[in-house]
Design a protein around this motif. Structure first.
Motif, PDB file in Angstrom:
ATOM      1  N   TYR A 110       0.853  -1.187   0.000  1.00 58.18           N
ATOM      2  CA  TYR A 110       0.000   0.000   0.000  1.00 58.18           C
ATOM      3  C   TYR A 110       0.883   1.228   0.000  1.00 58.18           C
ATOM      4  CZ  TYR A 110      -3.709   3.245   1.414  1.00 58.18           C
ATOM      5  OH  TYR A 110      -4.606   4.277   1.464  1.00 58.18           O
ATOM      6  N   ARG A 112       0.361   5.882  -0.259  1.00 55.35           N
ATOM      7  CA  ARG A 112      -0.433   7.055  -0.617  1.00 55.35           C
ATOM      8  C   ARG A 112       0.174   8.310  -0.018  1.00 55.35           C
ATOM      9  NH1 ARG A 112      -4.051   9.329   3.244  1.00 55.35           N
ATOM     10  NH2 ARG A 112      -4.303   8.109   5.163  1.00 55.35           N
ATOM     11  N   VAL A 114      -0.337  11.559   2.272  1.00 59.18           N
ATOM     12  CA  VAL A 114      -1.097  11.699   3.513  1.00 59.18           C
ATOM     13  C   VAL A 114      -1.259  13.191   3.821  1.00 59.18           C
ATOM     14  CG1 VAL A 114      -1.298  10.919   5.908  1.00 59.18           C
ATOM     15  CG2 VAL A 114       0.007   9.557   4.274  1.00 59.18           C
ATOM     16  N   ASN A 160      -2.963   3.323   7.279  1.00 62.78           N
ATOM     17  CA  ASN A 160      -4.191   4.069   7.554  1.00 62.78           C
ATOM     18  C   ASN A 160      -4.562   4.013   9.029  1.00 62.78           C
ATOM     19  OD1 ASN A 160      -4.564   4.980   4.942  1.00 62.78           O
ATOM     20  ND2 ASN A 160      -5.761   3.199   4.340  1.00 62.78           N
ATOM     21  N   LYS A 161      -4.335   2.866   9.665  1.00 66.26           N
ATOM     22  CA  LYS A 161      -4.646   2.745  11.090  1.00 66.26           C
ATOM     23  C   LYS A 161      -3.757   3.660  11.924  1.00 66.26           C
ATOM     24  CE  LYS A 161      -4.746  -0.590  14.908  1.00 66.26           C
ATOM     25  NZ  LYS A 161      -4.571  -2.012  15.289  1.00 66.26           N
ATOM     26  N   TYR A 163      -2.186   6.326  11.036  1.00 65.42           N
ATOM     27  CA  TYR A 163      -2.446   7.742  10.775  1.00 65.42           C
ATOM     28  C   TYR A 163      -3.817   8.190  11.280  1.00 65.42           C
ATOM     29  CZ  TYR A 163       1.627   8.983   7.901  1.00 65.42           C
ATOM     30  OH  TYR A 163       2.886   9.289   7.467  1.00 65.42           O
ATOM     31  N   SER A 164      -4.647   7.261  11.685  1.00 59.23           N
ATOM     32  CA  SER A 164      -5.973   7.648  12.168  1.00 59.23           C
ATOM     33  C   SER A 164      -5.858   8.414  13.470  1.00 59.23           C
ATOM     34  CB  SER A 164      -6.858   6.414  12.363  1.00 59.23           C
ATOM     35  OG  SER A 164      -6.332   5.596  13.388  1.00 59.23           O
TER      36      SER A 164
END
Length: 375
Positions: A110, A112, A114, A160-161, A163-164
């Motif tokens: 993965y 992306r 951010v 994603n987790k 960065y949440s």
């Protein structure tokens, strides 16, 4: 004439049903596990005219469907079919391509941008995670074009987790943590011009573009603003590729400007007492490794981070300017590719000796890639 046409049609139908074969051969004495192989999309279409990225299926020798991915390399047309092969030393395996219904392949990679965290660009596979810093962070005065590492001891995708909101990734809660410090350095293996035995560091990336993203490979480009190398303005484009199960990233640097050849160095920042340069038997020297001292951020034992670099040519190695530096030269406008990988003592790289072997093995694999023949 009619009979010939019937025979031709029958042969075409059988080819579509049975597919075509891809022989993968391993020229080394060591086993190759979950290693990516590539088949040009033109070869796929030549043998399977009805194949599309949505219906191409790869079967293992025992008939099990294998995860695969069609690469677009940032364009709109398919370029390459990839899948991962496991082949014993000095052996071959034959995989089969056919048109059919693709299974749902969970992604093991993965990446992306951010924007919600100052324009970081983060990427990962099932082994490790990484990031570089973007324009919003530079605007705050924090400038770095080095490479950061997020240490993992889970094969799950965590970007994603982590960065949440509300998740503290500076503390290991069972999956790993961010305890690697980059600052105004090359961090974990970035490259910079090395003119006059001085490192000329660019700033944070100014734009990014994802080329492909899963389930097997993530690749992306980063562009940097022109920066001075002595009296010459230089532009840098950095392309990074990471595959599932791969210990090493493939980093391709492209430098342009008013020069013909330029000294460059890829480097790993040194941490002081307790760190050591890994002893890797390689002559001519084409690889380096570093074992960091024990990290005790937050007063806890966060283990050791380790980093390795592998090059396609002989390099000069020195400890200088706070880095373990591996230097060579590049030509203007000609891409230069090297490999960077990392490990963690609290995951699957418990010692420096293990990392040394991983670096050495990767150099052999790079010099002797799996051989692919489409039949």
């Amino acid at each position: 004439m009619e009979m010939k046409k019937i025979v031709w049609l029958w042969s075409a139908l059988m080819l579509t049903a049975c597919g075509t074969r891809v022989e993968v051969s391993n020229p080394l004495d060591m086993a190759r596990d979950n290693e990516t192989v590539e088949v040009p999309w033109t070869d796929v279409q030549e043998r399977l005219p009805k194949a599309t990225p949505e219906n191409i299926v790869v079967l293992s020798p025992d008939g099990e469907q294998q995860p695969s991915q069609v690469l677009y390399n940032g364009g709109t047309e398919p370029q390459v079919l990839i899948f991962q092969a496991t082949v014993a030393g000095n052996a071959s395996k034959t995989y089969r391509l056919r048109v059919g219904e693709r299974e749902d392949y969970p992604s093991l990679v993965y990446g992306r941008a951010v924007p919600e965290r100052m324009d970081d660009f983060a990427w990962e596979n099932n082994l490790m995670a990484y990031r570089v810093y973007g324009p919003a962070l530079e605007a705050t005065g924090e400038i770095s074009n080095g490479i950061d590492i997020w240490l993992k001891r889970t094969d799950s995708l965590i970007i994603n987790k982590w960065y949440s909101g509300g998740y503290n990734y500076h503390i290991d809660s069972g999956e790993g943590l961010d305890c690697y410090k980059v600052g105004r350095t090359l961090g974990a293996g970035a490259m910079a011009p090395y003119e006059g035995r001085k490192l000329w560091l660019g700033n944070n990336y100014v734009s990014c573009r994802v080329l492909d993203c899963g389930p097997i490979r993530v690749s992306f480009e980063l562009d940097y603003a022109p920066f001075a190398v002595d009296s010459v303005m230089v532009r840098e484009r950095r392309m990074i590729t990471l595959d599932a199960h791969a210990r090493f990233n493939r980093i391709t640097e492209l430098y342009t400007g008013d020069f013909e050849r330029m000294p460059v160095a890829a480097g790993v920042v040194l941490r002081g007492p307790g760190g050591r340069v890994l002893d890797i038997l390689n002559k001519p020297i084409t690889m380096v490794g570093y074992w960091e001292p024990l990290n005790t951020d937050n007063g806890t034992d966060n283990g050791h981070t380790t980093i390795g670099l592998v090059f396609p040519c002989e390099i000069k190695v020195e400890t200088r300017l706070g880095h373990l530096l591996a230097s060579t030269t590049v030509e203007e406008g000609v891409p230069f590719t090297y490999l960077m990988g990392a490990g963690w003592s609290r995951a699957d790289v418990p010692t420096g000796e293990v990392m040394s072997q991983l670096i050495f093995d990767q150099s052999l694999k790079s010099a002797h890639p799996l051989q692919v023949r489409v039949k």
